[in-house]
Scaffold this active site. Structure first.
Site, short mmCIF file in Angstrom:
data_model
loop_
_atom_site.label_atom_id
_atom_site.label_comp_id
_atom_site.label_asym_id
_atom_site.label_seq_id
_atom_site.Cartn_x
_atom_site.Cartn_y
_atom_site.Cartn_z
N GLY A 266 0.81 -1.22 0.00
CA GLY A 266 0.00 0.00 0.00
C GLY A 266 0.85 1.26 0.00
N ASP A 330 8.24 0.93 7.69
CA ASP A 330 6.96 0.63 8.34
C ASP A 330 7.14 -0.75 8.97
OD1 ASP A 330 4.21 1.17 8.97
OD2 ASP A 330 3.69 -0.37 7.51
N CYS A 383 1.80 0.65 13.10
CA CYS A 383 0.35 0.78 13.31
C CYS A 383 0.03 0.36 14.73
CB CYS A 383 -0.44 -0.04 12.28
SG CYS A 383 -0.07 -1.80 12.28
#
Length: 435
Positions: A266, A330, A383
């Protein structure tokens, strides 16, 4: 009497989640696809509601069941406990289903999956009503009350309460139970935002603007990946918080970028779109199967500048030292910020996992920082919303004196923490500059 098909499929999903440690979204999709010829849209909606609802509120539901059961929950069979959970969820959380229907359908299921427990299931469900949920909110111990009333494991409540007031912790836990809308990112390589919105209006699809450019919320839309707009690569499904790290990194045309933890792609494809398909993005992941998702996404979106490599980001590769203009990390995390989207997470994670994941995060950060050119910038993101995975990692890392925090806009001194709410997932983003 005939077993209700939707409730039986929901039961099978919950059983597999419990016994086979399957992820609810994956097993749900498989079971619905397997039985699609027997189901209408109302059935599919009920199955999804029951599976996600029970998974989300399991701790609260179990507390209420135990209130009326003389048998310890661990001694109740997996089929029966999940039948009870489905029944309790309908009685307490679903206003459109009469209690009599919730009880009767649960009893019918019990006749098929544990006939000796029919009287037991019937007796417990008939005693339960919405007041039981209200009583949970009166538990005296504050952390225990937050845990049980929001269905959040106590260890997560305790971790959050180290750095937040209890009323803030309660709000975070409650907001982690909100049902998220579908957020999408428009692919500006293929279509302008104006033209995309025009197509949505033609299809009578309700939408809402987001804070980030090219992001929209689509309201009450199911089977989004079946839309022709998706198949043509006009958009990607991505939460607004997940889009923030790439925006902070701000990749430019012609730059050489590393996305060291790329799959499913993404953020990788988002950066490629921001670079207008000019430059180079090296995308790494541990697993070949996950890298195939990056390739599939890139192909659908018409992106040509992503090169995938199967690689462990925590192990140093000398040939990449000071090769990249910018780096996105990430990193793997406990995912506590995305519980509203993946409720299984809170039952699969344990407090002991914190030290293990933090070690991996710090290793990746130390290793990949060596691949950045002097003066280049690196974005570290998770996240998760636990301090140990975020601020504490950065504090340890910058002690080496080779990096400094880089401002993100006027209001930030290097990092942004978003807590889950009705608009977006929880996320942490930090921007670092190599001295």
């Amino acid at each position: 009497m005939r077993v209700d098909k939707a409730r039986e499929i929901a039961l099978k999903c919950l059983y597999k989640v419990e016994k086979q440690e399957a992820y609810s979204n994956i097993i749900l999709d498989k079971e619905i696809e397997k039985n699609r010829e027997f189901l209408n849209m109302k059935d599919i909606g009920l199955i999804s509601e029951l599976v996600y609802g029970v998974t989300t509120w399991k701790l609260t539901i179990d507390y209420i069941i135990q209130k009326y059961s003389k048998i310890k929950l661990k001694k109740i069979s997996d089929w029966i406990i999940n039948i009870l959970r489905i029944g309790v969820y309908q009685i307490i959380f679903l206003d459109k289903i009469p209690k009599s229907a919730a009880v009767n359908e649960s009893v019918i299921l019990t006749k098929k999956y544990g006939i000796k427990s029919v009287n037991f299931v019937n007796a417990i469900l008939r005693k339960i009503d919405k007041d039981d949920f209200e009583e949970v909110k009166n538990i005296k111990d504050a952390k225990q009350r937050i845990s049980i009333s929001t269905s959040m494991p106590l260890w997560i409540v305790e971790e959050l309460s180290k750095y937040h007031k209890l009323e803030e912790v309660e709000k975070i836990c409650l907001d982690s139970n909100l049902k998220p809308d579908t957020t999408i990112r428009i692919n500006k390589l293929k279509i302008s935002k104006e033209d995309f919105i025009k197509k949505l209006k033609e299809m009578d699809i309700d939408y809402e603007e987001c804070e980030l450019e090219n992001f929209l919320k689509l309201k009450k839309l199911k089977n989004i990946s079946n839309l022709e707009l998706f198949k043509k690569g006009y958009f990607t499904i991505q939460d607004e918080s997940a889009g923030l790290p790439a925006v902070v990194l701000n990749p430019k045309k012609k730059e050489c970028i590393l996305d060291a933890c790329s799959a499913p792609g993404g953020k990788t494809t988002q950066m490629a779109e921001m670079m207008e398909n000019e430059g180079e993005i090296i995308a790494w992941d541990l697993y070949k199967e996950r890298l195939s998702l990056v390739k599939q996404n890139a192909e659908r979106l018409g992106i040509k500048i992503i090169k995938t490599e199967e690689k462990n980001s925590s192990k140093l590769d000398e040939k990449y030292i000071e090769k990249f203009d910018k780096i996105l990390l990430d990193v793997p995390c406990l995912g506590i910020g995305v519980i509203r989207r993946k409720p299984d997470i809170k039952w699969k994670r344990k407090k002991e996992d914190i030290n293990e994941i933090c070690k991996i995060q710090l290793e990746i950060l130390h290793t990949c920082s060596k691949y950045l050119k002097k003066g280049g910038c690196l974005v570290y993101s998770t996240c998760s919303i636990l301090e140990e995975e975020n601020q504490k990692i950065i504090e340890k890392f910058i002690k080496n004196g080779k990096f400094k925090l880089s401002n993100i806009g006027e209001k930030s001194c290097g990092s942004i923490t978003r807590y889950p709410n009705k608009n977006y997932d929880g996320f942490f983003v930090c921007k670092l500059e190599k001295l």
